[in-house]
Design a protein around this motif. Structure first.
Motif, short mmCIF file in Angstrom:
data_model
loop_
_atom_site.label_atom_id
_atom_site.label_comp_id
_atom_site.label_asym_id
_atom_site.label_seq_id
_atom_site.Cartn_x
_atom_site.Cartn_y
_atom_site.Cartn_z
N ARG A 200 0.85 -1.19 0.00
CA ARG A 200 0.00 0.00 0.00
C ARG A 200 0.89 1.25 0.00
O ARG A 200 1.85 1.33 0.77
CB ARG A 200 -0.91 0.00 1.23
N LEU A 201 0.61 2.18 -0.87
CA LEU A 201 1.37 3.41 -0.98
C LEU A 201 0.56 4.58 -0.42
O LEU A 201 -0.62 4.73 -0.78
CB LEU A 201 1.75 3.70 -2.44
N GLU A 202 1.17 5.39 0.42
CA GLU A 202 0.47 6.51 1.02
C GLU A 202 0.72 7.83 0.29
O GLU A 202 -0.02 8.79 0.48
CB GLU A 202 0.89 6.66 2.49
N ARG A 203 1.78 7.88 -0.54
CA ARG A 203 2.10 9.09 -1.28
C ARG A 203 2.62 8.71 -2.66
O ARG A 203 3.15 7.62 -2.85
CB ARG A 203 3.17 9.93 -0.56
N TRP A 204 2.46 9.62 -3.61
CA TRP A 204 3.09 9.45 -4.92
C TRP A 204 3.44 10.83 -5.46
O TRP A 204 2.61 11.74 -5.44
CB TRP A 204 2.17 8.73 -5.89
N CYS A 205 4.70 10.98 -5.89
CA CYS A 205 5.20 12.29 -6.35
C CYS A 205 4.97 13.35 -5.28
O CYS A 205 4.57 14.48 -5.58
CB CYS A 205 4.54 12.70 -7.66
N LYS A 206 5.18 12.96 -4.01
CA LYS A 206 5.06 13.85 -2.85
C LYS A 206 3.62 14.26 -2.55
O LYS A 206 3.38 15.10 -1.68
CB LYS A 206 5.92 15.11 -3.03
N ILE A 207 2.65 13.68 -3.26
CA ILE A 207 1.25 14.03 -3.06
C ILE A 207 0.58 12.91 -2.25
O ILE A 207 0.64 11.75 -2.64
CB ILE A 207 0.52 14.21 -4.40
#
Length: 315
Positions: A200-207
């Motif tokens: 599970r990812l909580e951020r992508w490209c700092k967003i």
């Protein structure tokens, strides 16, 4: 870990480091060590995980034979002294060679720098046994008893990677080796859990990603992350999606008007030319501070004053 590193060893365990490439960060696993710089200062050096040890390549002037490779794969240690060239001085040194089981890095230790303690676990070592170990040999079938009460039979051998005596050819060693291999595979994979499912990812490209975006990603859907900027400062809409062929998520950027996006945004061209390329124009050539984004002229009274041509000396 710090205590080991202060004695010129690598950290015994892996740490998470986050190098940045462009506007994206990636979490990777690495061991850490200190490097002494020419000015006497120290730098922190990461030792990233390799897919496999590079045994087909020449190592410090030495070419591994078929028998060498088999021994390194079997015990992690070459088991003999070989002549290696110091990469800095070219000096030939007699060394032992081992493989770091967590990172697959090949390591060497000069024989004249090896220190072996006279006692390992419950085993007392005489000078003859220490001599055998310093030459890469085995002290066979020792009945080991650890402080935690574990008892087993194993061979003793010096590891250039661990800078210490290790237990090889034992049931305990094989168990630890399998455990380390599992930890290595799990640490190497940034995007998957141990069972192969997506992390599970909580951020992508700092967003930050909300719960629905995270769920859509785990379901393999293309996810709208939000509005952001690329490395050149251009406005764009960011999407990402897991690519099963590459085994990792991929980013897609959609621009409002793609034809207008050529390298550097129009509003930043003056800033790029003045700050990065050393160019000047009439509106900014005498200013001392670097231009801010979108700036093409003095921004305040102070910069306006700097821009005025200095008068000549009074006569």
């Amino acid at each position: 870990a710090l205590e080991q590193m202060l004695y010129n060893h690598k950290s015994p365990q892996l740490f998470t480091v986050t190098p940045q490439f462009g506007d994206e960060k990636f979490s990777l696993q690495a061991k850490l060590s200190f490097r002494t710089n020419p000015d006497g200062s120290y730098s922190l050096v990461p030792h990233f995980i390799r897919n496999e040890p590079q045994l087909d390549q020449e190592f410090k002037g030495y070419t591994f034979t078929k028998e060498d490779k088999a021994e390194l794969h079997k015990t992690g240690n070459l088991g003999k002294v070989v002549d290696l060239a110091d990469p800095k001085t070219g000096e030939i040194q007699k060394c032992l060679v081992s493989i770091d089981k967590l990172t697959n890095e090949i390591e060497a230790m000069p024989v004249n720098k090896i220190y072996i303690k006279p006692k390992v676990a419950n085993i007392d070592l005489d000078m003859k046994a220490i001599g055998v170990l310093k030459n890469g040999g085995l002290i066979r079938e020792q009945h080991i008893e650890l402080p935690n009460g574990a008892k087993f039979t194993a061979d003793l051998q010096y590891s250039a990677s661990k800078r210490d005596i290790v237990f090889v050819n034992s049931d305990l060693y094989r168990h630890n080796q399998a455990q380390e291999k599992g930890e290595q595979q799990q640490a190497r994979d940034t995007w998957h859990n141990a069972d192969g499912s997506l992390k599970r990812l909580e951020r992508w490209c700092k967003i930050p990603l909300n719960e629905q975006q995270q769920a859509d990603y785990l379901a393999g859907k293309k996810v709208l992350v939000g509005e952001g900027k690329d490395r050149f400062g251009n406005d764009c809409t960011i999407y990402f999606q897991y690519d099963p062929k590459k085994g990792q998520p991929e980013t897609t950027r959609v621009y409002p008007d793609r034809n207008k996006v050529v390298g550097v945004a129009e509003e930043s061209k003056t800033q790029m030319a003045v700050n990065n390329d050393g160019k000047t124009n009439e509106a900014t050539k005498n200013m001392k501070e670097p231009l801010q984004r979108g700036q093409a002229a003095p921004k305040d009274d102070n910069q306006q004053h700097q821009q005025k041509k200095p008068k000549g000396p009074k006569i």
